[in-house]
Design a protein around this motif. Structure first.
Motif, PDB file in Angstrom:
ATOM      1  N   GLU A 196      49.262  45.194  42.519  1.00 40.21           N
ATOM      2  CA  GLU A 196      48.721  43.911  42.973  1.00 40.21           C
ATOM      3  C   GLU A 196      49.345  42.757  42.195  1.00 40.21           C
ATOM      4  OE1 GLU A 196      44.256  45.161  44.508  1.00 40.21           O
ATOM      5  OE2 GLU A 196      44.550  44.668  42.401  1.00 40.21           O
ATOM      6  N   LYS A 197      49.506  42.957  40.894  1.00 36.95           N
ATOM      7  CA  LYS A 197      50.103  41.905  40.054  1.00 36.95           C
ATOM      8  C   LYS A 197      51.558  41.671  40.445  1.00 36.95           C
ATOM      9  CE  LYS A 197      50.800  40.573  35.235  1.00 36.95           C
ATOM     10  NZ  LYS A 197      50.616  40.976  33.817  1.00 36.95           N
ATOM     11  N   ALA A 213      51.762  39.768  43.514  1.00 38.80           N
ATOM     12  CA  ALA A 213      51.027  38.497  43.408  1.00 38.80           C
ATOM     13  C   ALA A 213      49.809  38.483  44.320  1.00 38.80           C
ATOM     14  CB  ALA A 213      51.949  37.321  43.705  1.00 38.80           C
ATOM     15  N   SER A 255      43.300  40.376  42.504  1.00 40.26           N
ATOM     16  CA  SER A 255      42.695  41.658  42.143  1.00 40.26           C
ATOM     17  C   SER A 255      41.188  41.566  42.263  1.00 40.26           C
ATOM     18  CB  SER A 255      43.089  42.040  40.710  1.00 40.26           C
ATOM     19  OG  SER A 255      42.527  43.274  40.366  1.00 40.26           O
TER      20      SER A 255
END
Length: 201
Positions: A100-101, A104, A107
């Motif tokens: 997810e990071k 971008a 979360s």
């Protein structure tokens, strides 16, 4: 429809419960228990081995996943974002926060529901719908679902038609999954015939 989304014509990679005779799929015992508790008559799921499409059975490391994401462009990147974004927030894997990071994406932190693709699976007990929004009746929901899917680019309309007529009903028949499987198999054979004829020359 699921086979088209997963880009496979190998129906052994599409899990089904009840399963056809002499067939076994990953986590079928867990899914069977969940389905019976929900009083479902049939379930279909992606039963692909873990790994990249050309390396099925080899579980990639987080570094390999992140490196793969760095090289994705265009529609492939959009597909990866959509896949992670549309996975219910209750499905938590060890790599999800990092993915997810990297993509971008925001979360979420709901009450955890563990899903381990290398061990046991614990399915959520409740529906994933917003409690503040009354759900559509099953027949209305399924009709809208079929209409929406059939109108999207990249959707195999033949597969969508089969699933709509066999499974995506408020009260499917008890042999709905078997019926859909038979129709999909026949569709695959029909599509493979011209290719085989060309090969046979």
């Amino acid at each position: 429809m699921l086979a088209a989304r997963e880009k496979t014509l190998d129906l052994n990679q599409i899990g089904r419960w009840p399963a056809p005779k002499n067939s076994a799929f990953p986590f079928s015992d867990v899914i069977e228990a969940w389905a019976k508790a929900k009083e479902f008559e049939g379930v279909v799921w992606a039963a692909l081995e873990p790994g990249f499409p050309k390396q099925r059975g080899q579980v990639p490391t987080l570094d390999q996943l992140l490196e793969n994401l760095e090289h994705l462009k265009g529609q492939n990147l959009a597909d990866a974002i959509e896949y992670v974004e549309k996975t219910p927030v209750q499905i938590k894997t060890a790599h999800r926060p990092a993915l997810e990071k990297a993509l971008a994406l925001p979360s979420e932190n709901p009450a955890p529901v563990a899903v381990s693709f290398q061990g046991n699976v614990e399915l959520p007990n409740d529906n994933l719908s917003n409690d503040n929004i009354p759900p559509d009746p099953p027949d209305v929901f399924l009709t809208r679902l079929v209409e929406k899917l059939s109108g999207q680019d990249g959707i195999d309309r033949d597969l969508a038609s089969i699933l709509a007529s066999s499974i995506l009903k408020a009260a499917p028949s008890k042999d709905a999954v078997e019926d859909a499987f038979s129709k999909i198999k026949k569709l695959a054979e029909t599509r493979a015939a011209p290719v085989q004829e060309a090969l046979d020359g």
